[in-house]
Enzyme design. Sequence first.
Site, PDB file in Angstrom:
ATOM      1  N   ALA A  66      -1.121  -3.212 -46.951  1.00  0.00           N
ATOM      2  CA  ALA A  66      -2.176  -2.581 -46.165  1.00  0.00           C
ATOM      3  C   ALA A  66      -2.772  -1.457 -47.000  1.00  0.00           C
ATOM      4  CB  ALA A  66      -1.589  -2.032 -44.871  1.00  0.00           C
ATOM      5  N   GLY A 111       2.137  -5.617 -46.509  1.00  0.00           N
ATOM      6  CA  GLY A 111       1.301  -6.575 -45.797  1.00  0.00           C
ATOM      7  C   GLY A 111       1.025  -7.844 -46.602  1.00  0.00           C
ATOM      8  N   GLU A 114       3.917  -9.979 -45.868  1.00  0.00           N
ATOM      9  CA  GLU A 114       3.781 -10.365 -44.454  1.00  0.00           C
ATOM     10  C   GLU A 114       2.715 -11.444 -44.269  1.00  0.00           C
ATOM     11  OE1 GLU A 114       3.410  -6.158 -43.319  1.00  0.00           O
ATOM     12  OE2 GLU A 114       5.009  -6.503 -41.871  1.00  0.00           O
ATOM     13  N   GLU A 134       7.488  -0.427 -47.619  1.00  0.00           N
ATOM     14  CA  GLU A 134       6.969   0.571 -46.667  1.00  0.00           C
ATOM     15  C   GLU A 134       7.872   1.792 -46.546  1.00  0.00           C
ATOM     16  OE1 GLU A 134       7.027  -2.712 -46.120  1.00  0.00           O
ATOM     17  OE2 GLU A 134       5.179  -3.364 -45.130  1.00  0.00           O
TER      18      GLU A 134
END
Length: 260
Positions: A66, A111, A114, A134
């Site tokens: 992200a 992300g 993910e 993260e």
Amino acid sequence: MEFTDLLFAVEGGVATITINRPKALNALNSAVMGEINAAITQCKKDDAIRAVIITGAGEKSFVAGADISQMATLRPQQAMAFMEFGIETFRMIETLPKPVIAAVNGFALGGGTELAMSCDFRFASENARFGQPEILIGLIPGWGGTQRLARLIGMGRAKELIMGGDQVNAQRAYEIGLVNKVFPLDQLLPEAKKFAAKLANLPGFALKMAKDAINFGYDLSLDNAMRLETECCSQCFSTDDQKEGMKAFLEKRKPVFKGC
Ligand code: CO8
């Protein structure tokens, strides 16, 4: 469709979605997430699209996570909205009634891992690196990573990556079941396209039933999951492709599937 941060191409029944922000290593901000959502919606609507590839532009990164510059100042409610949109978008990919291949061409962090895990198949280049780092920026995964990673590679290894923040290279990702295949970088997209073309020519409804039975059966009891499999398999008997597949076998010829 017009996109700013994505390239979207359809050829021979295969849509290729390329996340195209190479200067930010293809990090996902809300604009890119909106475009991915729109591109997947298009893939769902268009009957001519029978398989999908998701990849990143450039030779260094699939998706480096992200967008941290966008997230840095979010308040909890804004963060939650960004997370919920990502969860919804990745779930759309996971439940798309067509096969989706992640062609992971470099960093797949946060992300990025993910997103790759929401696809049905992960093909990786030799320079790919996976991780959920993260924790190193005071977060935990927010787009399904805690759940999909544990389901894919087991709790112990998932905790190692999520709580330790370590990255794994493509070979290690292959060994722990996070990726299906590893290729030299220049072979990655051609191999993903070859596999996607093969899938695009297989019976589409049966592919959808296989995906549904695996995805939706996974969290059921064995008895209920078997029941789901029975329903999915029996529905295939309503298709022309099932009739053609069996007829062709008995007539000792190659089947000609129509995708219905
Ligand atoms: N967000 C924003 N920009 C990024 C990101 C990112 N995730 N990753 C890289 N970039 C940018 C860099 O800032 C840099 O920009 P600039 O040139 O303007 O300074 C450019 O891309 C190139 O990056 P580097 O110079 O750092 O390249 P290196 O080769 O030295 O390093 C790395 C590459 C190792 C990938 C490094 O960039 C890195 O560690 N990136 C961050 C990886 C990361 O922590 N990802 C996880 C983010 S959190 C997340 O994904 C949570 C998902 C759920 C969110 C829920 C939302 C609320």
